[in-house]
Write an enzyme that holds these catalytic residues in place. Structure first.
Site, PDB file in Angstrom:
ATOM      1  N   SER A  87       0.863  -1.180   0.000  1.00 55.13           N
ATOM      2  CA  SER A  87       0.000   0.000   0.000  1.00 55.13           C
ATOM      3  C   SER A  87       0.900   1.230   0.000  1.00 55.13           C
ATOM      4  O   SER A  87       2.120   1.125  -0.065  1.00 55.13           O
ATOM      5  CB  SER A  87      -0.937  -0.017   1.189  1.00 55.13           C
ATOM      6  OG  SER A  87      -0.179  -0.166   2.349  1.00 55.13           O
ATOM      7  N   LYS A 121      -4.827   9.152  -8.398  1.00 52.45           N
ATOM      8  CA  LYS A 121      -5.046   7.956  -7.590  1.00 52.45           C
ATOM      9  C   LYS A 121      -6.480   7.508  -7.839  1.00 52.45           C
ATOM     10  O   LYS A 121      -7.429   8.108  -7.343  1.00 52.45           O
ATOM     11  CB  LYS A 121      -4.827   8.261  -6.109  1.00 52.45           C
ATOM     12  CG  LYS A 121      -4.892   7.013  -5.253  1.00 52.45           C
ATOM     13  CD  LYS A 121      -4.433   7.304  -3.833  1.00 52.45           C
ATOM     14  CE  LYS A 121      -4.340   6.063  -2.982  1.00 52.45           C
ATOM     15  NZ  LYS A 121      -5.573   5.308  -2.898  1.00 52.45           N
ATOM     16  N   ASP A 123      -9.886   5.585  -7.833  1.00 48.00           N
ATOM     17  CA  ASP A 123     -10.618   5.013  -6.713  1.00 48.00           C
ATOM     18  C   ASP A 123     -11.374   3.775  -7.159  1.00 48.00           C
ATOM     19  O   ASP A 123     -12.541   3.823  -7.513  1.00 48.00           O
ATOM     20  CB  ASP A 123     -11.573   6.075  -6.147  1.00 48.00           C
ATOM     21  CG  ASP A 123     -11.920   5.787  -4.699  1.00 48.00           C
ATOM     22  OD1 ASP A 123     -11.340   4.838  -4.136  1.00 48.00           O
ATOM     23  OD2 ASP A 123     -12.763   6.501  -4.151  1.00 48.00           O
ATOM     24  N   TYR A 231      -0.856   0.862 -13.685  1.00 45.85           N
ATOM     25  CA  TYR A 231      -0.019   1.895 -13.063  1.00 45.85           C
ATOM     26  C   TYR A 231       1.355   1.400 -12.609  1.00 45.85           C
ATOM     27  O   TYR A 231       2.141   2.179 -12.101  1.00 45.85           O
ATOM     28  CB  TYR A 231      -0.741   2.615 -11.924  1.00 45.85           C
ATOM     29  CG  TYR A 231      -1.244   1.743 -10.787  1.00 45.85           C
ATOM     30  CD1 TYR A 231      -0.372   0.966 -10.033  1.00 45.85           C
ATOM     31  CD2 TYR A 231      -2.598   1.732 -10.456  1.00 45.85           C
ATOM     32  CE1 TYR A 231      -0.827   0.192  -8.991  1.00 45.85           C
ATOM     33  CE2 TYR A 231      -3.068   0.961  -9.408  1.00 45.85           C
ATOM     34  CZ  TYR A 231      -2.181   0.184  -8.674  1.00 45.85           C
ATOM     35  OH  TYR A 231      -2.629  -0.585  -7.650  1.00 45.85           O
ATOM     36  N   CYS A 433     -45.571  29.867  -1.390  1.00 48.60           N
ATOM     37  CA  CYS A 433     -46.454  30.452  -0.397  1.00 48.60           C
ATOM     38  C   CYS A 433     -47.218  31.561  -1.106  1.00 48.60           C
ATOM     39  O   CYS A 433     -46.623  32.384  -1.803  1.00 48.60           O
ATOM     40  CB  CYS A 433     -45.610  31.017   0.742  1.00 48.60           C
ATOM     41  SG  CYS A 433     -46.463  32.299   1.672  1.00 48.60           S
ATOM     42  N   CYS A 439     -46.171  37.676   3.923  1.00 51.00           N
ATOM     43  CA  CYS A 439     -45.457  36.571   4.565  1.00 51.00           C
ATOM     44  C   CYS A 439     -44.130  37.101   5.093  1.00 51.00           C
ATOM     45  O   CYS A 439     -43.306  37.604   4.333  1.00 51.00           O
ATOM     46  CB  CYS A 439     -45.210  35.454   3.550  1.00 51.00           C
ATOM     47  SG  CYS A 439     -44.131  34.159   4.182  1.00 51.00           S
TER      48      CYS A 439
HETATM   49  S1  IVH Z   1       0.974   2.540  -6.984  1.00 49.81           S
HETATM   50  C1  IVH Z   1       3.815   0.218  -4.399  1.00 49.81           C
HETATM   51  N1  IVH Z   1      -0.501   4.131  -8.463  1.00 49.81           N
HETATM   52  O1  IVH Z   1      -3.897   2.995  -4.203  1.00 49.81           O
HETATM   53  C2  IVH Z   1       2.887   1.106  -5.099  1.00 49.81           C
HETATM   54  N2  IVH Z   1      -1.561   2.923  -6.712  1.00 49.81           N
HETATM   55  O2  IVH Z   1      -2.951   2.940  -1.246  1.00 49.81           O
HETATM   56  C3  IVH Z   1       1.613   0.464  -5.423  1.00 49.81           C
HETATM   57  N3  IVH Z   1      -3.972   3.266  -6.563  1.00 49.81           N
HETATM   58  O3  IVH Z   1      -3.824  -0.381  -3.531  1.00 49.81           O
HETATM   59  C4  IVH Z   1       0.512   1.367  -5.765  1.00 49.81           C
HETATM   60  N4  IVH Z   1      -4.137   4.650  -8.263  1.00 49.81           N
HETATM   61  O4  IVH Z   1      -5.013   0.265  -5.631  1.00 49.81           O
HETATM   62  C5  IVH Z   1      -0.481   3.273  -7.429  1.00 49.81           C
HETATM   63  N5  IVH Z   1      -1.681   5.539  -9.887  1.00 49.81           N
HETATM   64  C6  IVH Z   1      -1.662   4.682  -8.851  1.00 49.81           C
HETATM   65  C7  IVH Z   1      -2.830   4.314  -8.145  1.00 49.81           C
HETATM   66  C8  IVH Z   1      -2.735   3.444  -7.070  1.00 49.81           C
HETATM   67  C9  IVH Z   1      -4.804   4.012  -7.326  1.00 49.81           C
HETATM   68  C10 IVH Z   1      -4.391   2.467  -5.396  1.00 49.81           C
HETATM   69  C11 IVH Z   1      -3.891   1.060  -5.433  1.00 49.81           C
HETATM   70  C12 IVH Z   1      -3.301   0.764  -4.098  1.00 49.81           C
HETATM   71  C13 IVH Z   1      -3.677   1.950  -3.290  1.00 49.81           C
HETATM   72  C14 IVH Z   1      -2.530   2.310  -2.374  1.00 49.81           C
END
Ligand code: IVH
Length: 681
Positions: A87, A121, A123, A231, A433, A439
């Site tokens: 993560s 990032k 979702d 990614y 109203c 009013c």
């Molecule tokens: S890189 C070691 N790139 O975010 C690096 N993660 O909190 C691995 N995620 O579980 C993750 N967009 O599902 C990376 N452009 C992006 C991402 C991404 C979404 C998610 C991914 C991971 C979570 C990490």
């Protein structure tokens, strides 16, 4: 009899069709640039299906026709990841990003700027795809990071997951990691379908993506609008021929037909990171998919190796999150508020909840139809959304969480403020109203509007004071304000002499105004600032405007049948005429607006006679200044975009007007182009 040559011919055509479909999938899902219409694409697919039905022995599991999902399986097999799926460390504040960059530089012993790859990032949910000799052999969820579930059959139904890689140069074993997500449009359509079928809807696109992928019956996944972005590369890609930066490796993935987000960028140093964060935030709501932040990754792979990992997260990457824009909470009550024009608006009182960084405890449900459409009941758990500066709204009710004693809301028959009947004319959405200025709620709102900054600009006449004045029976309409003495005000509870004197002075100052401010202040339904200005410019003074019939009013730019009817009705109303007369008798005055001078510069300006809409923030102009420049050149400025708009000037953070302009094909000018137009005359 079908001979060997028929078979060979069918095989050749099948091969051609599969290649064509793969090519068009790539154009559509990876390049985001389709070359043929959906109908043409369907034609290719149907032809391939027909041939495969005729020649079942020619069916290949990687054929594009096979993305339908097989029979349900009793359970998912588990998959041990060759390298754990880690993560990311999270950051919410600029300071945490600065600290991250500092640590990276210190560990690498670098003085200069670090180059990062910055990415949205997404979702959704993380998956790992394994390609052997260019063929998809296994797909797995992240699971706990070490062991995930084998969802190969489901992933094969996702159209942007290539079953075979394009081009060449890929390692024999390639593990690609990425995010499965559901585009917003697909999510809305799918929830609408589920709702129509009385099935459970999903709370958000991420849950929908996870729920759709983890279906034991892959045929269900196949019907869900899932997408995927790659990614990262996982294990097995230690091949020396690959580029040595993350960004270039992603470009390789793209060449091999894997979808990579086109918003990824190489940026430098902390300023580059923060700038990217803010740019993506500004675009966030217009993206077709949800993002919950951005991810920064040290671009150089050798530097990544040197930085290594701490516990379960890499030291070379950071997730910079946006404040959550959606939250769930409970409806505690629904109140009905009465506005300036008598509109009766349902407002939900919520158990306070933090959304998008602020606490929300009230949310407007706009009108009774909307309340019914969303089926909001007291006691319901609801999803609240607040995106950027947007006013919070109820996205949906979580009906599965509805308590047995939830109470349906009914439209009041009488105004909660004055007891007059609430009326809702046939075919209208807004209930009103019927008490009008008897009013107190309508009176208070009308006074607040009259005194507001862009109207008569009476400083110090705040909400509380308006309430007190109306409740004490001192003020019934705007004209009464001009008869107030400092003693009248100071005699009200919690009002001091000093502030009373200041207010009387402010009321006095407001006597000298402009016609357009005065018109706006009157609160004629449908007349906003831009229309008030157009009316002032067109008629020059109040008398000709009050005498104008609907036909004459429609000669004003942006005044159509609806607005002209409202204006004419307003000035016919005896009470309104009387208030206007008393205001003038109290000394409210303005200079007549000079007819636009037939100045040669205005003749020459390309803005002459043009309708312009402003949106977003301009660096070099306030709204007022930009409006004045346009009007000085014989153009008009209006508040909303329509097919009759000539230009939309879009500054930073433009609103929905820009989208509307694009949808209608209206010319959009950025600030530089706008300035250039002004310079022309
Ligand atoms: S890189 C070691 N790139 O975010 C690096 N993660 O909190 C691995 N995620 O579980 C993750 N967009 O599902 C990376 N452009 C992006 C991402 C991404 C979404 C998610 C991914 C991971 C979570 C990490």
């Amino acid at each position: 009899m079908r001979g060997a040559s028929d078979r060979a011919e069918a095989q050749a055509e099948i091969t051609r069709l599969r290649a064509a479909i793969r090519y068009h999938d790539h154009c559509y899902y990876v390049l985001d640039h389709p070359e043929i219409s959906d109908a043409e694409y369907d034609g290719l697919m149907r032809r391939l299906q027909a041939l495969e039905a005729q020649w079942p022995t020619l069916i290949d599991p990687d054929s594009p026709t096979q993305r339908v999902g097989g029979a349900p399986s009793p359970a998912f097999l588990s998959v041990t990841h060759r390298e754990p799926m880690l993560s990311l460390e999270n950051a919410f504040q600029d300071g945490e990003v600065e600290a991250f960059d500092r640590r990276v530089r210190e560990r690498l012993g670098l003085d200069g700027l670090v180059t990062y790859c910055a990415e949205p990032k997404l979702d959704g949910l993380a998956v790992s795809l394994l390609y052997e000799d260019g063929r998809l052999v296994r797909g797995a969820t992240r699971g706990d990071g070490y062991t995930g579930e084998d969802v190969t059959a489901n992933l094969r139904t996702v159209p942007s997951v290539p079953l075979r890689l394009n081009g060449s140069g890929w390692p024999r074993e390639l593990e690609v990691r990425g995010e499965v997500y559901m585009p917003r449009a697909g999510f809305d359509a799918m929830n609408a379908r589920l709702r129509a079928a009385d099935e459970r809807v999903f709370a958000n696109p991420r849950n929908a993506a996870a729920g759709s992928l983890r279906q034991l019956d892959a045929r269900v996944s196949a019907r869900r609008p899932l997408r995927w972005f790659a990614y990262a590369l996982g294990a097995g890609a230690s091949d020396a021929r690959l580029p040595d930066t993350h960004f270039d490796r992603l470009a390789c993935l793209r060449d091999w037909g894997l979808p990579v987000c086109t918003l990824n960028e190489r940026v430098h140093g902390v300023t580059g990171l923060l700038d990217y964060y803010h740019r993506m935030q500004a675009r966030r709501d217009s993206l077709d998919f949800e993002i919950d932040g951005v991810v920064y990754k040290v671009d150089d792979l050798d530097a990544q190796r040197r930085l290594g990992f701490v516990s379960r997260a890499p030291r070379w990457a950071l997730a910079h999150k946006y404040p959550a824009e959606e939250a769930t909470t409970q409806i505690q009550a629904v109140a009905f508020q009465v506005g300036r024009t008598g509109a009766v608006t349902p407002v939900a009182r919520l158990a306070p909840v933090v959304v998008g960084g602020v606490t929300v405890s009230n949310v407007s449900l706009h009108n009774f139809d909307e309340l019914q459409r969303k089926d909001v009941r007291i006691g319901d758990t609801v999803v609240i959304r607040r995106a950027g500066d947007v006013i919070p709204e109820v996205v949906r009710v979580l009906t599965e969480a509805r308590p047995a004693d939830a109470v349906a809301v009914t439209l009041p028959t009488h105004c909660p403020e004055c007891g007059a009947a609430v009326v809702r004319p046939e075919g209208e959405v807004i209930a009103r109203c019927s008490g009008q200025l008897t009013c107190p709620a309508q009176r208070k709102e009308a006074l607040r509007h009259f005194a507001s900054r862009r109207a008569m600009d009476i400083e110090g006449l705040g909400e509380k004071l308006v309430d007190q004045l109306v409740e004490a029976g001192r003020v019934h309409d705007p004209a009464d304000l001009y008869g107030l003495s400092a003693e009248d005000i100071a005699s009200l509870p919690r009002q001091g002499e000093k502030s009373a004197a200041n207010l009387v002075a402010a009321i006095d100052r407001s006597r000298a105004t402009t016609l357009s401010r005065f018109l706006y202040a009157l609160g004629v339904p449908e007349v906003g600032e831009a229309t008030a200005r157009s009316l002032a410019l067109h008629f020059g003074d109040l008398e000709p405007l009050m005498a104008a019939d609907e036909g004459a009013l429609q000669a004003v730019p942006d005044v159509g049948p609806v607005v002209s009817a409202q204006i004419a009705a307003f000035f016919r109303e005896p009470h309104n005429r009387e208030v206007i007369e008393r205001l003038r008798a109290a000394g409210v005055h303005w200079a007549p607006v000079a007819a636009p001078a037939p100045d040669p510069a205005a003749q020459a300006s390309p803005l002459r006679g043009k309708r312009v809409v402003l949106t977003g923030t301009l660096a070099g102009f306030t709204r007022e200044a930009a409006t004045a420049e346009i009007q000085a050149r014989g153009g008009t400025v209006s508040g909303s975009v329509s097919a009759r708009t000539d230009y939309v000037v879009a500054g930073d953070d433009p609103g929905s007007k820009l989208d509307k302009a694009r949808a209608l094909g209206v010319a959009v000018l950025d600030e530089a182009a706008f300035q250039a137009l002004l310079n022309e005359g």
